[in-house]
Write a protein that holds these residues in place. Structure first.
Motif, PDB file in Angstrom:
ATOM      1  N   THR A 124       0.840  -1.190   0.000  1.00  0.00           N
ATOM      2  CA  THR A 124       0.000   0.000   0.000  1.00  0.00           C
ATOM      3  C   THR A 124       0.876   1.241   0.000  1.00  0.00           C
ATOM      4  OG1 THR A 124      -1.725  -1.170   1.230  1.00  0.00           O
ATOM      5  CG2 THR A 124      -1.843   1.226   1.210  1.00  0.00           C
ATOM      6  N   LEU A 125       0.507   2.220  -0.818  1.00  0.00           N
ATOM      7  CA  LEU A 125       1.271   3.456  -0.949  1.00  0.00           C
ATOM      8  C   LEU A 125       0.430   4.632  -0.481  1.00  0.00           C
ATOM      9  CD1 LEU A 125       2.505   1.418  -3.112  1.00  0.00           C
ATOM     10  CD2 LEU A 125       3.309   3.446  -4.298  1.00  0.00           C
ATOM     11  N   ARG A 126       1.061   5.492   0.319  1.00  0.00           N
ATOM     12  CA  ARG A 126       0.367   6.672   0.839  1.00  0.00           C
ATOM     13  C   ARG A 126       1.298   7.881   0.802  1.00  0.00           C
ATOM     14  NH1 ARG A 126      -3.556   4.049   0.184  1.00  0.00           N
ATOM     15  NH2 ARG A 126      -5.052   3.313   1.740  1.00  0.00           N
ATOM     16  N   HIS A 127       0.693   9.062   0.693  1.00  0.00           N
ATOM     17  CA  HIS A 127       1.427  10.281   1.001  1.00  0.00           C
ATOM     18  C   HIS A 127       1.789  10.248   2.486  1.00  0.00           C
ATOM     19  CE1 HIS A 127       1.034  12.668  -2.690  1.00  0.00           C
ATOM     20  NE2 HIS A 127      -0.178  12.172  -2.826  1.00  0.00           N
ATOM     21  N   LEU A 128       2.666  11.148   2.903  1.00  0.00           N
ATOM     22  CA  LEU A 128       3.085  11.157   4.304  1.00  0.00           C
ATOM     23  C   LEU A 128       1.915  11.412   5.245  1.00  0.00           C
ATOM     24  CD1 LEU A 128       6.465  13.137   4.141  1.00  0.00           C
ATOM     25  CD2 LEU A 128       6.049  10.683   3.827  1.00  0.00           C
ATOM     26  N   ASP A 129       0.875  12.096   4.764  1.00  0.00           N
ATOM     27  CA  ASP A 129      -0.283  12.381   5.623  1.00  0.00           C
ATOM     28  C   ASP A 129      -1.391  11.340   5.488  1.00  0.00           C
ATOM     29  OD1 ASP A 129      -1.275  12.943   3.134  1.00  0.00           O
ATOM     30  OD2 ASP A 129      -1.828  15.022   3.552  1.00  0.00           O
ATOM     31  N   GLY A 130      -1.127  10.247   4.788  1.00  0.00           N
ATOM     32  CA  GLY A 130      -2.086   9.147   4.719  1.00  0.00           C
ATOM     33  C   GLY A 130      -2.977   9.134   3.502  1.00  0.00           C
ATOM     34  N   ARG A 131      -2.920  10.177   2.669  1.00  0.00           N
ATOM     35  CA  ARG A 131      -3.716  10.165   1.444  1.00  0.00           C
ATOM     36  C   ARG A 131      -3.160   9.143   0.460  1.00  0.00           C
ATOM     37  NH1 ARG A 131      -2.592  14.734  -1.336  1.00  0.00           N
ATOM     38  NH2 ARG A 131      -0.763  15.059   0.003  1.00  0.00           N
ATOM     39  N   ASP A 132      -4.027   8.695  -0.469  1.00  0.00           N
ATOM     40  CA  ASP A 132      -3.574   7.800  -1.519  1.00  0.00           C
ATOM     41  C   ASP A 132      -2.406   8.423  -2.275  1.00  0.00           C
ATOM     42  OD1 ASP A 132      -4.557   5.275  -1.834  1.00  0.00           O
ATOM     43  OD2 ASP A 132      -6.378   5.907  -2.851  1.00  0.00           O
ATOM     44  N   PHE A 133      -1.439   7.594  -2.645  1.00  0.00           N
ATOM     45  CA  PHE A 133      -0.274   8.052  -3.391  1.00  0.00           C
ATOM     46  C   PHE A 133      -0.322   7.420  -4.779  1.00  0.00           C
ATOM     47  CE2 PHE A 133       4.216   7.818  -4.688  1.00  0.00           C
ATOM     48  CZ  PHE A 133       4.568   9.149  -4.527  1.00  0.00           C
ATOM     49  N   PRO A 134      -0.673   8.168  -5.813  1.00  0.00           N
ATOM     50  CA  PRO A 134      -0.862   7.574  -7.143  1.00  0.00           C
ATOM     51  C   PRO A 134       0.414   7.288  -7.897  1.00  0.00           C
ATOM     52  CG  PRO A 134      -1.339   9.921  -7.223  1.00  0.00           C
ATOM     53  CD  PRO A 134      -1.088   9.593  -5.773  1.00  0.00           C
ATOM     54  N   ALA A 135       1.560   7.831  -7.460  1.00  0.00           N
ATOM     55  CA  ALA A 135       2.855   7.604  -8.126  1.00  0.00           C
ATOM     56  C   ALA A 135       2.875   8.180  -9.527  1.00  0.00           C
ATOM     57  CB  ALA A 135       3.223   6.124  -8.137  1.00  0.00           C
ATOM     58  N   SER A 136       2.316   9.369  -9.688  1.00  0.00           N
ATOM     59  CA  SER A 136       2.369  10.066 -10.961  1.00  0.00           C
ATOM     60  C   SER A 136       3.757  10.669 -11.171  1.00  0.00           C
ATOM     61  CB  SER A 136       1.317  11.182 -10.987  1.00  0.00           C
ATOM     62  OG  SER A 136       1.502  12.028 -12.099  1.00  0.00           O
ATOM     63  N   PHE A 137       4.182  10.754 -12.436  1.00  0.00           N
ATOM     64  CA  PHE A 137       5.481  11.370 -12.702  1.00  0.00           C
ATOM     65  C   PHE A 137       5.349  12.862 -12.991  1.00  0.00           C
ATOM     66  CE2 PHE A 137       4.060  10.295 -16.981  1.00  0.00           C
ATOM     67  CZ  PHE A 137       4.479  11.360 -17.748  1.00  0.00           C
ATOM     68  N   THR A 138       4.121  13.386 -13.006  1.00  0.00           N
ATOM     69  CA  THR A 138       3.908  14.803 -13.260  1.00  0.00           C
ATOM     70  C   THR A 138       3.778  15.560 -11.942  1.00  0.00           C
ATOM     71  OG1 THR A 138       1.517  14.486 -13.410  1.00  0.00           O
ATOM     72  CG2 THR A 138       2.778  14.311 -15.450  1.00  0.00           C
ATOM     73  N   GLY A 139       3.790  16.882 -12.031  1.00  0.00           N
ATOM     74  CA  GLY A 139       3.630  17.705 -10.844  1.00  0.00           C
ATOM     75  C   GLY A 139       4.948  17.974 -10.148  1.00  0.00           C
ATOM     76  N   PRO A 140       4.911  18.835  -9.124  1.00  0.00           N
ATOM     77  CA  PRO A 140       6.137  19.194  -8.397  1.00  0.00           C
ATOM     78  C   PRO A 140       6.636  18.055  -7.527  1.00  0.00           C
ATOM     79  CG  PRO A 140       4.226  20.144  -7.315  1.00  0.00           C
ATOM     80  CD  PRO A 140       3.722  19.538  -8.596  1.00  0.00           C
ATOM     81  N   ASP A 141       7.923  18.111  -7.173  1.00  0.00           N
ATOM     82  CA  ASP A 141       8.473  17.034  -6.348  1.00  0.00           C
ATOM     83  C   ASP A 141       7.878  17.017  -4.949  1.00  0.00           C
ATOM     84  OD1 ASP A 141       9.752  19.197  -5.162  1.00  0.00           O
ATOM     85  OD2 ASP A 141      11.781  18.482  -5.542  1.00  0.00           O
ATOM     86  N   THR A 142       7.269  18.110  -4.529  1.00  0.00           N
ATOM     87  CA  THR A 142       6.606  18.130  -3.221  1.00  0.00           C
ATOM     88  C   THR A 142       5.403  17.188  -3.183  1.00  0.00           C
ATOM     89  OG1 THR A 142       5.436  20.114  -3.979  1.00  0.00           O
ATOM     90  CG2 THR A 142       7.375  20.445  -2.578  1.00  0.00           C
ATOM     91  N   ASP A 143       4.928  16.759  -4.357  1.00  0.00           N
ATOM     92  CA  ASP A 143       3.840  15.778  -4.416  1.00  0.00           C
ATOM     93  C   ASP A 143       4.359  14.348  -4.410  1.00  0.00           C
ATOM     94  OD1 ASP A 143       1.956  17.778  -4.556  1.00  0.00           O
ATOM     95  OD2 ASP A 143       1.738  17.691  -6.737  1.00  0.00           O
ATOM     96  N   ARG A 144       5.679  14.169  -4.322  1.00  0.00           N
ATOM     97  CA  ARG A 144       6.251  12.824  -4.432  1.00  0.00           C
ATOM     98  C   ARG A 144       6.938  12.376  -3.144  1.00  0.00           C
ATOM     99  NH1 ARG A 144       7.662  14.995  -9.509  1.00  0.00           N
ATOM    100  NH2 ARG A 144       9.863  15.164  -8.940  1.00  0.00           N
ATOM    101  N   SER A 145       6.357  12.722  -2.007  1.00  0.00           N
ATOM    102  CA  SER A 145       6.812  12.179  -0.726  1.00  0.00           C
ATOM    103  C   SER A 145       5.845  11.071  -0.336  1.00  0.00           C
ATOM    104  CB  SER A 145       6.856  13.263   0.349  1.00  0.00           C
ATOM    105  OG  SER A 145       7.797  14.267   0.012  1.00  0.00           O
ATOM    106  N   PHE A 146       6.352   9.928   0.093  1.00  0.00           N
ATOM    107  CA  PHE A 146       5.486   8.768   0.247  1.00  0.00           C
ATOM    108  C   PHE A 146       5.933   7.862   1.388  1.00  0.00           C
ATOM    109  CE2 PHE A 146       8.900   7.500  -2.630  1.00  0.00           C
ATOM    110  CZ  PHE A 146       9.310   6.297  -2.082  1.00  0.00           C
ATOM    111  N   VAL A 147       4.995   7.017   1.800  1.00  0.00           N
ATOM    112  CA  VAL A 147       5.234   5.885   2.691  1.00  0.00           C
ATOM    113  C   VAL A 147       4.660   4.657   1.992  1.00  0.00           C
ATOM    114  CG1 VAL A 147       4.713   4.824   4.912  1.00  0.00           C
ATOM    115  CG2 VAL A 147       5.113   7.287   4.767  1.00  0.00           C
ATOM    116  N   ALA A 148       5.443   3.608   1.870  1.00  0.00           N
ATOM    117  CA  ALA A 148       4.992   2.378   1.225  1.00  0.00           C
ATOM    118  C   ALA A 148       5.296   1.201   2.136  1.00  0.00           C
ATOM    119  CB  ALA A 148       5.686   2.196  -0.123  1.00  0.00           C
ATOM    120  N   ALA A 149       4.294   0.365   2.371  1.00  0.00           N
ATOM    121  CA  ALA A 149       4.478  -0.799   3.243  1.00  0.00           C
ATOM    122  C   ALA A 149       3.316  -1.755   3.027  1.00  0.00           C
ATOM    123  CB  ALA A 149       4.546  -0.380   4.713  1.00  0.00           C
TER     124      ALA A 149
END
Length: 294
Positions: free
Chosen positions: A237-262
């Motif tokens: 399961t992949l999430r943003h640091l705040d628990g939202r779904d993390f879609p793993a898109s390659f677009t957007g700013p790098d601030t959208d690419r912080s994640f927790v995966a487990a």
């Protein structure tokens, strides 16, 4: 955007092309490691690029262009290597993830390829040249390796804490307070915190069940989708640091690419650990959408 886009009906040809291209690039890299190449600095952050990066990238791009001439291709070293009229389809090519390791003779490097539709991954391939092993994932069809489909068994973290991997983007300064706090907390509360300099290698380890979790801060875009798809299709399961779904898109700013995966049984513990650092608040948007289940 949903992390589960509807893929084309049959992605078999795309997956076969990606596997063949990655393995051909891997054979090239293996034949020149550890001392058959030249290297030079890349940017001002201490990163490097080798002639192996460029040779492997050209090989992969040419293979993809031959089979799918209308698709867009974004490659690590040359950028927009080809731009066709493939609409929403974009290939991402990381021909040598772990260049810094190669330069110092450390045998930790892989080749990564992803196909994204509407910026989200539907095919992901990671190839490990030194062992000849390849892992591939197709959206909705699971992750496969040399022994077949990956089905790691659930396991709780041991009393010494979870075994984790860490990555941060090249643009993150060494004195970035959020990155430092997050990394140091993870080091103190985990059994080990691996920093491999090759994120795709860590994603493959997570998909196989060799490590318990992976945390990234402002991760690089080019290698994220392939690795994230391997992990997701293997049950991670992949999430943003705040628990939202993390879609793993390659677009957007790098601030959208912080994640927790487990794996699901370990994710709450890892998110709680991240929350103690304040990193989740620092990386959250002003208006956070309601978290959606995987």
């Amino acid at each position: 955007m949903s992390p589960n886009p509807r893929p084309p009906a049959d992605l078999g040809p795309e997956c076969r092309t990606a596997v063949a291209a990655a393995e051909a690039a891997g054979a090239l890299l293996r034949s020149r490691f550890p001392d058959g190449f030249a290297a030079r600095p890349k940017g001002g952050s201490g990163d490097v690029v080798t002639d192996l990066d460029l040779l492997a990238e050209r090989l992969v791009v040419d293979r993809i262009r031959e089979d799918f001439p209308h698709d867009r291709i974004l490659a690590e070293e040359t950028g927009a290597a080809a731009a066709g009229d493939g609409g929403s389809r974009t290939w991402l090519v990381d021909p040598l993830d772990g260049s810094n390791n190669v330069v110092i003779g450390l045998p930790v490097y892989v080749v990564g390829i992803a196909l994204c539709v509407d910026a989200l991954p539907v095919v992901g391939v990671v190839h490990e040249p030194l062992t000849g092993r390849t892992w591939s994932a197709v959206h909705g069809a699971g992750t496969h390796g040399p022994a077949g489909r990956l089905t790691p068994a659930p396991r709780p973290a041991g009393p010494a804490g979870p075994l984790l991997a860490w990555t941060q983007g090249h643009a993150v300064r060494r004195d970035d307070p959020t990155a430092r706090t997050l990394r140091h907390t993870l080091e103190a509360r985990s059994r080990r915190l691996l920093q491999l300099w090759a994120p795709l290698a860590a994603w493959a380890m997570l998909a196989r069940g060799d490590i318990d979790g992976f945390v990234g801060y402002r991760a690089e875009a080019i290698d994220l989708p392939a690795g994230a798809l391997l992990a997701r299709e293997a049950g991670v399961t992949l999430r943003h640091l705040d628990g939202r779904d993390f879609p793993a898109s390659f677009t957007g700013p790098d601030t959208d690419r912080s994640f927790v995966a487990a794996r699901p049984e370990l994710l709450p513990r890892l998110l709680d650990l991240v929350a103690t650092t304040g990193a989740a608040t620092a990386s959250a948007p002003a208006l956070s959408p309601t978290p959606r289940p995987r």
